[in-house]
Scaffold this active site. Structure first.
Site, PDB file in Angstrom:
ATOM      1  N   ARG A 220       0.820  -1.214   0.000  1.00 49.01           N
ATOM      2  CA  ARG A 220       0.000   0.000   0.000  1.00 49.01           C
ATOM      3  C   ARG A 220       0.854   1.266   0.000  1.00 49.01           C
ATOM      4  O   ARG A 220       0.457   2.285  -0.570  1.00 49.01           O
ATOM      5  CB  ARG A 220      -0.933   0.002   1.208  1.00 49.01           C
ATOM      6  CG  ARG A 220      -2.042  -0.989   1.014  1.00 49.01           C
ATOM      7  CD  ARG A 220      -2.923  -1.073   2.213  1.00 49.01           C
ATOM      8  NE  ARG A 220      -4.126  -1.843   1.885  1.00 49.01           N
ATOM      9  CZ  ARG A 220      -4.958  -2.309   2.783  1.00 49.01           C
ATOM     10  NH1 ARG A 220      -4.740  -2.113   4.061  1.00 49.01           N
ATOM     11  NH2 ARG A 220      -6.012  -2.991   2.410  1.00 49.01           N
TER      12      ARG A 220
ATOM     13  N   LYS B  28     -19.275 -18.015  -0.155  1.00 53.01           N
ATOM     14  CA  LYS B  28     -20.740 -18.051  -0.060  1.00 53.01           C
ATOM     15  C   LYS B  28     -21.459 -17.312  -1.173  1.00 53.01           C
ATOM     16  O   LYS B  28     -21.017 -16.254  -1.614  1.00 53.01           O
ATOM     17  CB  LYS B  28     -21.160 -17.435   1.273  1.00 53.01           C
ATOM     18  CG  LYS B  28     -20.769 -18.286   2.449  1.00 53.01           C
ATOM     19  CD  LYS B  28     -21.199 -17.649   3.739  1.00 53.01           C
ATOM     20  CE  LYS B  28     -21.017 -18.622   4.900  1.00 53.01           C
ATOM     21  NZ  LYS B  28     -21.383 -17.994   6.167  1.00 53.01           N
TER      22      LYS B  28
ATOM     23  N   GLY C  96     -11.165  -9.203  -2.406  1.00 53.71           N
ATOM     24  CA  GLY C  96     -11.127 -10.424  -1.614  1.00 53.71           C
ATOM     25  C   GLY C  96      -9.963 -11.346  -1.906  1.00 53.71           C
ATOM     26  O   GLY C  96      -8.873 -10.928  -2.260  1.00 53.71           O
TER      27      GLY C  96
ATOM     28  N   GLY D 229     -12.923  -4.509   0.198  1.00 52.40           N
ATOM     29  CA  GLY D 229     -14.341  -4.189   0.367  1.00 52.40           C
ATOM     30  C   GLY D 229     -14.805  -3.097  -0.575  1.00 52.40           C
ATOM     31  O   GLY D 229     -15.919  -3.142  -1.111  1.00 52.40           O
TER      32      GLY D 229
HETATM   33  P1  AMP Z   1     -14.477 -14.951  -0.243  1.00 51.17           P
HETATM   34  O1  AMP Z   1     -13.898 -14.083   0.833  1.00 51.17           O
HETATM   35  O2  AMP Z   1     -15.964 -14.978  -0.267  1.00 51.17           O
HETATM   36  O3  AMP Z   1     -13.858 -14.672  -1.580  1.00 51.17           O
HETATM   37  O4  AMP Z   1     -14.125 -16.445   0.160  1.00 51.17           O
HETATM   38  C1  AMP Z   1     -12.822 -16.901   0.181  1.00 51.17           C
HETATM   39  C2  AMP Z   1     -12.760 -18.118   1.015  1.00 51.17           C
HETATM   40  O5  AMP Z   1     -13.561 -19.141   0.474  1.00 51.17           O
HETATM   41  C3  AMP Z   1     -11.362 -18.667   1.092  1.00 51.17           C
HETATM   42  O6  AMP Z   1     -10.892 -18.561   2.398  1.00 51.17           O
HETATM   43  C4  AMP Z   1     -11.522 -20.120   0.665  1.00 51.17           C
HETATM   44  O7  AMP Z   1     -10.789 -21.020   1.481  1.00 51.17           O
HETATM   45  C5  AMP Z   1     -12.998 -20.363   0.842  1.00 51.17           C
HETATM   46  N1  AMP Z   1     -13.453 -21.470  -0.009  1.00 51.17           N
HETATM   47  C6  AMP Z   1     -13.238 -21.616  -1.324  1.00 51.17           C
HETATM   48  N2  AMP Z   1     -13.733 -22.790  -1.757  1.00 51.17           N
HETATM   49  C7  AMP Z   1     -14.274 -23.397  -0.689  1.00 51.17           C
HETATM   50  C8  AMP Z   1     -14.949 -24.654  -0.505  1.00 51.17           C
HETATM   51  N3  AMP Z   1     -15.135 -25.491  -1.512  1.00 51.17           N
HETATM   52  N4  AMP Z   1     -15.368 -24.951   0.738  1.00 51.17           N
HETATM   53  C9  AMP Z   1     -15.155 -24.108   1.761  1.00 51.17           C
HETATM   54  N5  AMP Z   1     -14.544 -22.899   1.646  1.00 51.17           N
HETATM   55  C10 AMP Z   1     -14.111 -22.559   0.437  1.00 51.17           C
END
Ligand code: AMP
Length: 397
Positions: free
Chosen positions: A36, A199, A355, A378
Site C-alpha cells: 500500500r 458463499k 477479496g 471491500g
Molecule cells: P471470499 O472471501 O468470499 O472470496 O471467500 C474466500 C474463502 O472461500 C477462502 O478462504 C476459501 O478457502 C474459501 N473457499 C473456497 N472454496 C471453498 C470450498 N469449496 N469450501 C469451503 N470454503 C471454500
C-alpha cells in the site's frame, strides 16, 4: 474536480488521504507487507517533483478509544521515507495548533505524516468540524485511498467539501476506477467473470449485476455447491447455503434468459475432513458421497475454465475456486490463475478484484503477469456491485 495530470502543484501544499493501513509484526512493529505504501508513491512523488509539498493522512488498524501505540503511524515513517527517498517528518496528532504549525512550515519537496486519523472518534463518525480542521493542512486535497473509499469518514469523504475546486483523485484511485470501468463498460467481447469464494450470499449482488454485462460467468469455490444442490446434485457435507437454493435457481434461469453462459464446475476434489492432510478423491461434482466435502475443483473443470478464459478479451476474477490456503486444495485456483496469465499474455485485459483472489494471485507470485490487481478489498466489491462509493462521489460532485 481537478485532474492530477494537469494540476500545477508548484509551491502548493497537498493534503493526501492515503491508505497506509499496512500489516505490522506484533513484536517488532516492522511492516510485513508494504504494497500500500509503494502503491501511493507515484502520486506523492509527482507532487514533490513539481515543487509541491505533501501532508499525508491515513488510518492504521481499528483503535477503539483514542491513541494506542500499536496503531501509531510513527512505526511506518522510516519505511515511507525509504520508499519515497525523502525524509518524512512526523506529527503525533492529525489536528491542532502544533500540527498546523508543522504543515504550514513545509517547504517544497518536503513530506509530513500526520498521526492516525482514527485516534479521533470524529474521523469514523464523519464529523464536519473535524474534517474542517484536517482541511487546513492543505491547499489542495487528493484522495488516493481506494481501500477506504466506501466509507463516509471525515478524511475520506467529508473533507472534500472544503476544496470545492482543488480536489482530485490520486493515480492509485484513478487506476482502480479505470480498471473496473474498462471491464464493466467496455464493448470488447467476450467478457468473462469468475466469481468464487465461500458463499453465494456475499456475492449475490455482484452476480446479479454481472449477469447484465458478461458473456461467461464461471462460478467457483464454496458457493458452487449451492448451485449443484439446487440442480438436484448430491453434495455430501460440502459448504451449502440451503436458504439460497432458490436464489441459485433464479440466477441460473436469469442467465439463460440473458444469454449468459453460466459455467458451474463439473468435477471436484473431495476430502473426508476440512484439513490439508485429509483423504482425497476426485469425483463428479453432483455425486459427492455422504461424509465428504468438495474443497477444490478438478482437472476437467480447470480445462473447461481454461478454454473459456483463453477465448476472452476481458476477464474479471473475484474469489478462489477452492480452499487455496491449503496446498492440497489449491490446484483449481492455480489453474484459473495460470489461464488468466496466459490470456493476458495474448492480449486480454484481466482485473483481479476484491477479496481472496488477490491473496491467491499474490501467493502464486503471478500479480505482475495480470493486467491489474486491485488494492481495495471491500471497496472494490462495492464498486463492482454498482454502489457509488462516498469517497469517489465527494471528489466528483
Ligand atoms: P471470499 O472471501 O468470499 O472470496 O471467500 C474466500 C474463502 O472461500 C477462502 O478462504 C476459501 O478457502 C474459501 N473457499 C473456497 N472454496 C471453498 C470450498 N469449496 N469450501 C469451503 N470454503 C471454500
Amino acid at each position: 474536480m481537478a485532474d492530477i495530470h494537469s494540476y500545477d502543484f508548484s509551491g502548493k501544499r497537498a493534503l493526501i488521504r492515503v491508505d497506509f493501513n499496512v500489516p505490522l509484526d506484533k513484536e517488532t512493529m516492522a511492516i510485513t507487507d508494504d504494497t500500500r505504501i509503494r502503491a501511493a508513491a507515484p502520486t506523492i512523488k509527482h507532487i514533490l517533483e513539481q515543487g509541491g509539498s505533501v501532508v499525508l493522512m491515513s488510518h492504521l488498524g481499528r483503535p477503539k478509544d483514542g491513541p494506542e501505540d500499536k496503531f501509531s503511524l510513527r512505526h511506518i515513517v522510516a519505511h515511507t521515507s525509504k520508499v519515497l527517498g525523502v525524509d518524512v517528518k512526523f506529527m503525533d496528532d492529525c489536528i491542532g495548533e502544533k500540527a498546523l504549525e508543522m504543515s504550514s512550515s513545509l517547504k517544497p519537496g518536503e513530506v509530513l505524516m500526520l498521526e492516525n486519523v482514527r485516534f479521533h472518534k470524529r474521523e469514523t463518525v464523519g464529523t464536519e468540524s473535524f474534517a474542517e480542521e484536517l482541511a487546513k493542512h492543505g491547499y489542495v486535497y487528493i484522495n488516493d485511498a481506494f481501500g477506504t473509499a466506501h466509507r463516509a469518514h471525515a478524511s475520506t469523504t467529508i473533507v472534500a467539501k472544503f476544496f470545492p475546486n482543488d480536489k482530485m483523485f490520486g493515480y492509485l484511485i484513478e487506476g482502480e476506477i479505470k480498471a473496473v470501468d474498462k471491464v464493466l463498460n467496455s464493448t470488447e467481447k467476450p467478457l468473462t467473470a469468475i466469481v468464487g469464494g465461500a458463499k453465494v450470499s456475499s456475492k449475490i449482488t455482484i452476480i446479479e449485476r454481472l449477469l447484465d454485462k458478461v458473456d461467461n460467468l464461471i462460478v467457483g469455490g464454496g458457493m458452487a455447491y449451492t448451485f449443484v444442490k439446487a440442480n438436484g446434485g448430491k453434495v455430501g457435507s460440502s459448504l451449502v447455503e440451503d436458504d439460497y437454493l432458490d436464489v441459485a435457481r433464479k440466477i441460473m434461469s436469469d442467465a439463460k434468459a440473458k444469454g449468459v453462459n453460466l459455467y458451474i464446475p463439473t468435477d471436484t476434489v473431495i476430502a473426508d475432513k476440512f484439513d490439508n492432510e485429509a483423504n482425497r478423491a476426485t469425483v463428479k461434482i453432483d455425486e459427492i458421497p455422504d461424509g465428504w466435502m468438495g474443497l477444490d475443483t478438478g482437472d476437467e473443470t480447470s480445462e473447461a475454465c481454461r478454454e473459456i478464459i483463453l477465448n476472452s478479451k476481458l476477464i474479471l476474477w473475484n474469489g478462489p475456486m477452492g480452499v487455496f490456503e491449503m496446498e492440497n486444495f489449491q490446484q483449481g485456483t492455480v489453474d484459473v490463475a495460470n489461464a488468466i496469465v496466459e490470456a493476458t499474455s495474448k492480449g486480454a485485459f484481466s482485473l483481479i478484484g476484491g477479496g481472496d483472489s488477490v491473496a491467491a494471485i499474490n501467493k502464486f507470485k503471478l500479480a505482475e503477469k495480470v493486467s491489474y490487481v486491485s488494492t481495495g478489498g471491500g471497496a472494490m466489491l462495492e464498486y463492482l456491485e454498482g454502489i457509488e462509493l462516498p469517497g469517489i462521489k465527494a471528489i466528483k460532485e
